[in-house]
Each structure stands twice: as structure tokens, then as C-alpha cells.
Design a protein around this motif. Structure first.
Motif, PDB file in Angstrom:
ATOM      1  N   ALA A 117      21.316  18.264  44.266  1.00  0.00           N
ATOM      2  CA  ALA A 117      19.972  17.838  43.880  1.00  0.00           C
ATOM      3  C   ALA A 117      19.584  16.610  44.686  1.00  0.00           C
ATOM      4  N   PRO A 118      18.312  16.475  45.010  1.00  0.00           N
ATOM      5  CA  PRO A 118      17.886  15.374  45.878  1.00  0.00           C
ATOM      6  C   PRO A 118      17.703  14.070  45.115  1.00  0.00           C
ATOM      7  N   PRO A 119      17.714  12.981  45.803  1.00  0.00           N
ATOM      8  CA  PRO A 119      17.220  11.720  45.252  1.00  0.00           C
ATOM      9  C   PRO A 119      15.762  11.549  45.705  1.00  0.00           C
ATOM     10  N   VAL A 120      14.827  11.277  45.044  1.00  0.00           N
ATOM     11  CA  VAL A 120      14.563  11.216  43.629  1.00  0.00           C
ATOM     12  C   VAL A 120      14.110  12.621  43.215  1.00  0.00           C
ATOM     13  N   SER A 121      14.756  13.240  42.234  1.00  0.00           N
ATOM     14  CA  SER A 121      14.453  14.606  41.851  1.00  0.00           C
ATOM     15  C   SER A 121      13.086  14.699  41.174  1.00  0.00           C
ATOM     16  N   SER A 122      12.605  15.927  41.000  1.00  0.00           N
ATOM     17  CA  SER A 122      11.324  16.129  40.326  1.00  0.00           C
ATOM     18  C   SER A 122      11.369  15.589  38.901  1.00  0.00           C
ATOM     19  N   THR A 123      12.502  15.703  38.232  1.00  0.00           N
ATOM     20  CA  THR A 123      12.635  15.193  36.865  1.00  0.00           C
ATOM     21  C   THR A 123      12.476  13.680  36.827  1.00  0.00           C
ATOM     22  N   GLU A 124      13.102  12.991  37.769  1.00  0.00           N
ATOM     23  CA  GLU A 124      13.010  11.530  37.812  1.00  0.00           C
ATOM     24  C   GLU A 124      11.610  11.073  38.186  1.00  0.00           C
ATOM     25  N   ALA A 125      10.999  11.741  39.153  1.00  0.00           N
ATOM     26  CA  ALA A 125       9.643  11.384  39.559  1.00  0.00           C
ATOM     27  C   ALA A 125       8.651  11.641  38.433  1.00  0.00           C
ATOM     28  N   LEU A 126       8.882  12.702  37.663  1.00  0.00           N
ATOM     29  CA  LEU A 126       7.991  13.024  36.551  1.00  0.00           C
ATOM     30  C   LEU A 126       8.046  11.925  35.485  1.00  0.00           C
ATOM     31  N   ARG A 127       9.214  11.339  35.260  1.00  0.00           N
ATOM     32  CA  ARG A 127       9.322  10.235  34.290  1.00  0.00           C
ATOM     33  C   ARG A 127       8.450   9.058  34.712  1.00  0.00           C
ATOM     34  N   THR A 128       8.462   8.735  35.994  1.00  0.00           N
ATOM     35  CA  THR A 128       7.642   7.642  36.493  1.00  0.00           C
ATOM     36  C   THR A 128       6.163   7.989  36.407  1.00  0.00           C
ATOM     37  N   MET A 129       5.810   9.198  36.805  1.00  0.00           N
ATOM     38  CA  MET A 129       4.415   9.626  36.725  1.00  0.00           C
ATOM     39  C   MET A 129       3.933   9.651  35.275  1.00  0.00           C
ATOM     40  N   ARG A 130       4.810   9.976  34.344  1.00  0.00           N
ATOM     41  CA  ARG A 130       4.424   9.995  32.933  1.00  0.00           C
ATOM     42  C   ARG A 130       4.110   8.578  32.446  1.00  0.00           C
ATOM     43  N   LEU A 131       4.819   7.577  32.960  1.00  0.00           N
ATOM     44  CA  LEU A 131       4.496   6.199  32.603  1.00  0.00           C
ATOM     45  C   LEU A 131       3.123   5.812  33.142  1.00  0.00           C
ATOM     46  N   VAL A 132       2.820   6.210  34.373  1.00  0.00           N
ATOM     47  CA  VAL A 132       1.486   5.954  34.935  1.00  0.00           C
ATOM     48  C   VAL A 132       0.416   6.591  34.044  1.00  0.00           C
ATOM     49  N   ALA A 133       0.618   7.866  33.697  1.00  0.00           N
ATOM     50  CA  ALA A 133      -0.345   8.565  32.839  1.00  0.00           C
ATOM     51  C   ALA A 133      -0.463   7.880  31.484  1.00  0.00           C
ATOM     52  N   GLY A 134       0.663   7.394  30.960  1.00  0.00           N
ATOM     53  CA  GLY A 134       0.642   6.707  29.678  1.00  0.00           C
ATOM     54  C   GLY A 134      -0.174   5.431  29.719  1.00  0.00           C
ATOM     55  N   MET A 135      -0.079   4.689  30.817  1.00  0.00           N
ATOM     56  CA  MET A 135      -0.873   3.466  30.947  1.00  0.00           C
ATOM     57  C   MET A 135      -2.360   3.784  30.979  1.00  0.00           C
ATOM     58  N   TYR A 136      -2.731   4.823  31.726  1.00  0.00           N
ATOM     59  CA  TYR A 136      -4.139   5.212  31.768  1.00  0.00           C
ATOM     60  C   TYR A 136      -4.618   5.706  30.402  1.00  0.00           C
TER      61      TYR A 136
END
Length: 372
Positions: A322-341
Motif C-alpha cells: 500500500a502506498p504512503p499516503v493511502s486513500s484511507t489516510e487522505a480521506l481522514r484529512t479531507m474529512r477534517l477539512v469538510a468538518g471545518m466547513y
């Protein structure tokens, strides 16, 4: 334009890599790849601007030129594609790469919404086999971050308690007057999405899953659709809390991450990338000897540039991991962005689990309305 790929023929064991987009960010990708000549061969570049494409391929000695990515994927069949294009194109380009059997590295932000991210993740191949996509979040891979993570996981630092995560940058009005900037439909958001996402991703890499966020966002000074400032309070599953600021209004620019653990304070001050000297550690009273010894024995010597992550990407691809940064890890960060908005628009605390399919802020970062 097609030129015979003599470079790859001369080194058949190297990964064959293409780059899409030849703007300023692409040079960081290409120079990182060319610093590892035994691992990868740059075989093709794609851009819709023929003049930029010619200048770029001549400068870096890339043998094949294309104006169409789909044609490049068919004819070149690269192992890996680096997507260095505007954010609004990432979703379609990642899907095209995966469907063609090519792995992809995509610049931040990897998509414009959680819906796009999950569609991209669903198009990946089986775990360990690929094809997959990785998001370029290079701050995770400098030796300073690796050292802090190792010490936290070993228990040397104790429990994380409170953190600060500031991206205080400056972008004038002319920066946002570029047609695709400062728009929800092409960038997905303002500094929360496009600038502070690097520091927030590093914070999550060090502290783990977040549980809820309360935030404010506004257009304080710039004329554009998106915010130019956001301030958030984030709670983590491990009990830590963090204050987060993302700004493009700050004449004295700084990127700052601080985490107060039970046994030490760890701080990082830099701007767009860090080295070992940008980190400091302050042991709690009575912990000086053990914490200092562990800090000095940790990983060192790797800056947080693109090369740090690209080396891990190439290694994972060769090892069929699996790659660094995987889709699962990137999705966690994107979910925080969405949560702030979502929090800023609705004036309430948002739990991570709320941001799921069928909800407004899952489909669009601005929730389909006019947040401000």
C-alpha cells in the motif's frame, strides 16, 4: 509528440513514470524523481499548453510529449503517474489512471469533496496489488515527523494533551484573481483546503483519528468565493485537543505545529518545508535525560521535501505494498477539512461520523449553499 523511450529501454528494472501538468509544482516532482535515477525513469509528460510542454521536457530530458493524458496512458502504459494539475481535474484524472492500470500520485488537495475521494478509493485495485493512488502530503516524511511519531508510539513522550496547528501565510488579491483560484468549483475551498491542509495532515499523522470539530470561517479581506481564514477546535479520539488556524492574510508567514505531551513539548516552526533544525523538544521537569536521549537517537537528516515521500512511493510500488499516503489516510484529512466547513456554515460542532454519503458537506465542501 512521441519520441522513442530509449531511457526506459536502457534500464528495464526501473519504474516508468509520467507527469501530467508541467506548471511550477511539477518541477518538485520531477526533480525528486530524477534524484533517484536507479529507481525511476521519467518517460513522458502531458500538458495542454504545447509551449510549456516543450520547455519542460527539454529542460528535464523527458523523451515523450503528449497533449492528451488518455492517449499517453494507452501508448506509454506507465507504472506511475504524477498528477500536478489544478485541483478540479484530480478526480477525473485519478480515475482515468486507475482504469488504465496505472498507479497515481496526486497533489493536494486530492479531490474537491468526500464524494469524489470515496469514488476514487473505490476504483483502486486489491490491497497490495493496485493500482492505487497516493496523495502528496510530504510533511509526514521528514525525519523530524518520523522521530516524533516513533517516540509517541513507543511511549517515550507520554499521552498527547494539547496541540496547536497554524498555517499563517500571505496571498495578495492578485493571487486569487487567477481564474481558477478562490472558487468552490475548481479549488474546493480556500486556505483550509488548499494551504493549511499540509499542516493539518501532519497533525493527524502524529495524533491519529479526530472525533469532532468546531470552527469559524470567513472572508476577512480577499475578494473571492471561498474563505480566506478559518479557526477550529479539534478533539481527537485519544483525548487530545488542538487549536487550528488557516490564513492567507498573515504578512509574517509561518507554519507552526506544537504538541504538548505528558513528558515533553514538541514544536515545529517553518514555512513551506522543514529540516531537522526546525524542530525543538522541551522535556517536562524530571524527564530531561530520558526524553533527550531518545530524541537524539531518533531518525535524522531527511527534509520534508517531495523527495522524502516519493522515495517511499517508489519503494511501496516495487514491493507491491500500500502506498504512503493511502486513500484511507487522505480521506481522514479531507474529512477534517469538510468538518471545518460544515461547522463554520452551520455554527455547530461536527462529529467525524456525520460526514457520510447523502449529507450536504459530503457532496460539496460548501454544502451546496453560500456559507458566508
Amino acid at each position: 509528440m512521441h519520441i522513442p523511450d530509449q531511457t526506459a529501454q536502457d534500464a528495464p528494472d526501473r519504474l516508468r513514470v509520467a507527469v501530467v501538468g508541467t506548471g511550477n509544482i511539477a518541477r518538485f516532482h520531477v526533480e525528486a524523481l530524477q534524484s533517484m535515477p536507479e529507481e525511476a525513469a521519467l518517460v513522458a509528460a502531458v500538458d495542454v499548453d504545447p509551449d510549456n510542454l516543450a520547455l519542460f521536457t527539454d529542460r528535464y530530458g523527458i523523451p515523450q510529449r503528449y497533449s492528451d493524458m488518455d492517449r499517453m496512458l494507452r501508448e506509454v502504459q506507465p507504472d506511475l503517474v504524477h498528477l500536478c494539475t489544478p485541483p478540479g481535474t484530480h478526480h477525473g484524472q485519478v480515475l482515468a489512471c486507475l482504469r488504465a492500470g496505472a498507479n497515481a500520485v496526486v497533489e493536494k488537495p486530492p479531490a474537491l469533496s468526500l464524494a469524489e475521494m470515496e469514488e476514487m478509493a473505490a476504483a483502486e485495485g486489491p490491497a497490495g496489488q493496485g493500482p492505487w493512488f497516493a496523495t502528496l502530503f510530504q510533511h509526514r516524511f521528514g525525519s523530524g515527523a518520523q522521530r516524533v511519531r516513533a517516540m509517541a508510539e513507543s511511549g517515550e513522550l507520554g499521552r498527547p494533551l494539547v496541540a496547536v496547528c497554524h498555517t499563517l501565510w500571505f496571498r495578495d488579491q492578485a493571487y486569487f484573481d487567477v481564474p481558477w483560484r478562490g472558487r468552490w468549483d475548481t479549488e474546493g475551498g480556500g486556505p483550509t483546503m488548499g494551504h493549511g491542509i499540509h499542516q493539518m495532515d501532519l497533525l493527524l499523522a502524529l495524533l491519529g483519528d479526530w472525533s469532532e470539530v468546531s470552527a469559524t470561517a470567513r472572508r476577512q479581506a480577499r475578494v473571492m468565493e471561498t474563505e480566506d481564514l478559518s479557526v477550529g477546535h479539534v478533539s481527537f479520539a485519544n483525548g487530545a485537543v488542538a487549536g487550528v488556524i488557516n490564513s492567507v492574510l498573515s504578512p509574517r508567514e509561518e507554519s507552526y505545529v506544537r504538541i504538548d505531551f505528558e513528558r515533553a513539548t514538541v514544536e515545529l516552526r517553518h514555512l513551506y518545508g522543514y529540516g531537522d533544525d526546525d524542530w525543538t523538544i522541551t522535556p517536562a521537569p524530571g524527564c530531561e535525560e530520558q526524553v533527550t536521549a531518545a530524541w537524539e537517537a531518533g531518525e535524522s537528516g531527511v527534509n520534508s521535501g517531495h523527495s522524502a515521500q516519493v522515495a517511499h512511493v517508489l519503494s511501496a510500488l516495487k514491493a507491491k505494498e500500500a502506498p504512503p499516503v493511502s486513500s484511507t489516510e487522505a480521506l481522514r484529512t479531507m474529512r477534517l477539512v469538510a468538518g471545518m466547513y460544515a461547522s463554520a456554515a452551520q455554527h455547530r460542532t461536527i462529529a467525524a461520523g456525520e460526514l457520510r454519503q447523502g449529507t450536504r458537506f459530503y457532496e460539496r465542501m460548501h454544502g451546496g449553499g453560500t456559507p458566508w
